[in-house]
Motif scaffolding. Structure first.
Motif, short mmCIF file in Angstrom:
data_model
loop_
_atom_site.label_atom_id
_atom_site.label_comp_id
_atom_site.label_asym_id
_atom_site.label_seq_id
_atom_site.Cartn_x
_atom_site.Cartn_y
_atom_site.Cartn_z
N SER A 291 2.26 10.69 7.60
CA SER A 291 1.91 9.77 6.52
C SER A 291 2.63 10.20 5.24
O SER A 291 2.76 11.38 4.95
CB SER A 291 0.40 9.80 6.30
OG SER A 291 0.05 8.97 5.23
N GLU B 196 4.49 6.67 -5.17
CA GLU B 196 4.08 6.08 -6.44
C GLU B 196 5.18 5.15 -6.90
O GLU B 196 6.36 5.43 -6.69
CB GLU B 196 3.84 7.17 -7.49
CG GLU B 196 2.63 8.03 -7.22
CD GLU B 196 2.44 9.14 -8.25
OE1 GLU B 196 3.37 9.37 -9.08
OE2 GLU B 196 1.39 9.80 -8.21
N ASP B 197 4.77 4.05 -7.54
CA ASP B 197 5.73 3.09 -8.08
C ASP B 197 6.04 3.49 -9.52
O ASP B 197 5.16 3.45 -10.38
CB ASP B 197 5.14 1.68 -8.03
CG ASP B 197 6.13 0.60 -8.49
OD1 ASP B 197 7.23 0.94 -8.97
OD2 ASP B 197 5.79 -0.58 -8.36
N HIS C 286 0.84 -1.21 0.00
CA HIS C 286 0.00 0.00 0.00
C HIS C 286 0.87 1.26 0.00
O HIS C 286 1.02 1.93 1.03
CB HIS C 286 -1.00 0.00 1.17
CG HIS C 286 -0.41 -0.36 2.50
ND1 HIS C 286 0.31 0.51 3.27
CD2 HIS C 286 -0.43 -1.53 3.16
CE1 HIS C 286 0.71 -0.09 4.36
NE2 HIS C 286 0.28 -1.33 4.33
N PRO C 287 1.39 1.63 -1.17
CA PRO C 287 2.24 2.82 -1.25
C PRO C 287 1.48 4.13 -1.05
O PRO C 287 2.09 5.17 -0.81
CB PRO C 287 2.83 2.75 -2.65
CG PRO C 287 1.86 1.94 -3.44
CD PRO C 287 1.25 0.97 -2.46
N GLU C 288 0.14 4.07 -1.12
CA GLU C 288 -0.64 5.30 -1.07
C GLU C 288 -0.72 5.91 0.32
O GLU C 288 -1.02 7.09 0.46
CB GLU C 288 -2.05 5.07 -1.63
CG GLU C 288 -2.91 4.10 -0.85
CD GLU C 288 -2.56 2.62 -1.05
OE1 GLU C 288 -3.01 1.81 -0.21
OE2 GLU C 288 -1.83 2.27 -1.99
N SER C 289 -0.45 5.14 1.38
CA SER C 289 -0.51 5.72 2.71
C SER C 289 0.28 4.86 3.70
O SER C 289 -0.19 3.80 4.11
CB SER C 289 -1.96 5.83 3.17
OG SER C 289 -2.02 6.44 4.45
N GLY D 62 -5.42 3.34 5.90
CA GLY D 62 -4.01 3.09 5.62
C GLY D 62 -3.30 2.46 6.78
O GLY D 62 -3.90 1.87 7.67
N THR E 141 2.90 9.39 0.97
CA THR E 141 2.30 8.80 -0.21
C THR E 141 3.40 8.60 -1.24
O THR E 141 4.18 9.51 -1.50
CB THR E 141 1.20 9.72 -0.79
OG1 THR E 141 0.23 9.94 0.23
CG2 THR E 141 0.54 9.10 -2.00
#
Length: 156
Positions: free
Chosen positions: A131, A135-136, A42-45, A155, A133
């Protein structure tokens, strides 16, 4: 002086090496970095500092060429000898994490794996629950934003 024959001592050596190799192969995943493991799911949070110490009280992002003296000033508990005096080289960056005791942890990353510094990030002390965030981008997790208010409820 008593001497042992070489044959006896060396016959155990291959068995010991094979056992060690077996344990190493089985434990490969145990050595994975907590941030990298979290980013895969979960890279978003993610709250990076809490992955290394659940009670972390602060964190900072250390980008290339930020001098050790500046890092020491922000984190306290210096000098941070794992940061060169003139700062990290262009191909690396790091997280500085403040533990509840006031001691710090420096977690370095190759920018080819985790790029914390592709966008401007101020060298300042953020709360431990901040926190992040990501992106890959083709196997490189790139920091997009930091939210000092912490992760969202869904998250980490």
């Amino acid at each position: 002086m008593s001497r042992r024959p070489i044959g006896r001592a060396t016959s155990v050596f291959p068995a010991v090496v094979l056992v060690a190799v077996g344990f190493s192969a089985a434990a490969c995943d145990f050595g994975r970095d907590p941030l990298l493991k979290a980013l895969e799911t979960h890279p978003e949070s993610v709250a990076p500092a809490t992955l290394y110490d659940s009670g972390a009280t602060g964190m900072t992002v250390i980008c290339p060429h930020q001098p050790r003296a500046a890092v020491d000033e922000v984190l306290g508990d210096g000098p941070h000898k794992d940061i060169p005096e003139s700062g990290l080289l262009e191909d690396s960056n790091a997280l500085g994490i403040v533990k509840p005791s006031g001691h710090t942890i420096i977690k370095k990353f190759a920018r080819s794996k985790v790029d914390l510094c592709s966008r401007p990030v101020d060298l300042e002390l953020y709360p431990g629950g901040t926190s992040a965030t990501f992106e890959d981008h083709g196997g490189t997790f790139t920091l997009v934003s930091l939210d000092p208010d912490g992760p969202d409820p869904g998250g980490q």
